[in-house]
Design an enzyme around this catalytic site. Sequence first.
Site, PDB file in Angstrom:
ATOM      1  N   SER A 138      -2.417  37.107  50.635  1.00  0.00           N
ATOM      2  CA  SER A 138      -3.339  38.174  51.030  1.00  0.00           C
ATOM      3  C   SER A 138      -2.679  39.126  52.012  1.00  0.00           C
ATOM      4  O   SER A 138      -1.825  38.722  52.807  1.00  0.00           O
ATOM      5  CB  SER A 138      -4.579  37.540  51.677  1.00  0.00           C
ATOM      6  OG  SER A 138      -5.336  38.503  52.376  1.00  0.00           O
ATOM      7  N   TYR A 163      -8.666  32.516  57.732  1.00  0.00           N
ATOM      8  CA  TYR A 163      -8.358  32.825  56.334  1.00  0.00           C
ATOM      9  C   TYR A 163      -6.901  33.267  56.210  1.00  0.00           C
ATOM     10  O   TYR A 163      -6.157  32.775  55.361  1.00  0.00           O
ATOM     11  CB  TYR A 163      -9.298  33.925  55.820  1.00  0.00           C
ATOM     12  CG  TYR A 163      -8.911  34.449  54.462  1.00  0.00           C
ATOM     13  CD1 TYR A 163      -9.053  33.647  53.329  1.00  0.00           C
ATOM     14  CD2 TYR A 163      -8.403  35.737  54.300  1.00  0.00           C
ATOM     15  CE1 TYR A 163      -8.679  34.124  52.069  1.00  0.00           C
ATOM     16  CE2 TYR A 163      -8.040  36.215  53.049  1.00  0.00           C
ATOM     17  CZ  TYR A 163      -8.173  35.403  51.939  1.00  0.00           C
ATOM     18  OH  TYR A 163      -7.803  35.856  50.706  1.00  0.00           O
TER      19      TYR A 163
END
Length: 341
Positions: A138, A163
């Site tokens: 990501s 995350y």
Amino acid sequence: MKTVNLNGKTILVTGAAGFIGSYLCKKLLDSINDVSVIGLDCITDYYDVSLKQERLSMLASYGERFVFVKSDISDAAAVQEIFKNYSPSVVVNLAAQAGVRYSITNPDAYIKSNIIGFYNIIEACRHNPVEHLVFASSSSVYGSNKKVPYSTDDKVDNPVSLYAATKKSNELIAHAYSKLYKIPCTGLRFFTVYGPMGRPDMAYFKFTDKLVKGEPIQIYNNGDMYRDFTYIDDIVTGIVNVMQKSPSETEDGALYKIYNIGNNKPESLLRFVEILEQCLIKEGIIKEPGKKEFLPMQPGDVYQTYADVSDLERDFGFKPATSLEKGLSDFAGWYKKFYKM
């Protein structure tokens, strides 16, 4: 780089009921000869399950070429069973607990899926050798880096959310496994993916839901934010290109590579909202622009994202380029149809 021929192969896609996963399965089934796709997903209720069912029903039309397995990658025995039963040649790991803000209040879900689940997948690749493991990382790994555009050569040692930390961990684990066990691994750092059949927890989807209800939409950092919005078709084209070339050995002996997949063009959040509203008005979903509620920056958020995709362009002759006008118009058309407006 080594060519990986996907024709006639069995490919395992985890997160197959997800946004990117379902599009990837469809693209593979449409464009690769005699391919068999095994789609794995545990169908969590993190967001509207009917959307996941809609994606799976789209894939069911491919008959025996698509096999769906409802299972959780955090279940090691289940993962091993899938590898034993189907012997995939290529694995694309997209299954993960997504979302930056949700990770602040629900950390357990991220450790279970993104750390333990990823470990189970790469461990299965060690015991059942594959030609290529491609996995989702990501843009969040860049944290609050000031240098732009973000390059895969930049340091990513200061994540600002759990995350992001789990995605950075995936990269580190993949590098170690690649070096130790010669598993060809490619990680893809996705930049703000959007489009039809997308995730309802993403900003553009939330904005649309609120605009339809006549509620004010929340704009963080008082609108002073920039995102490298990347259309789903570009993301999937990038993944399929990458799947077909496994990385060369690095100086330290790992068969490992990381790429950014982004539009290479940060857009103002306010401009994004303006184009979204125009597309929704054109489709007759709303009649006029909505009210805005300007709020401070949220924990875990970053000021901007901006992808350097020169490596992707050099190695694959491709870079994302879909305009917001095209992407959001497609989303608005789908939203009207799906929600029968």
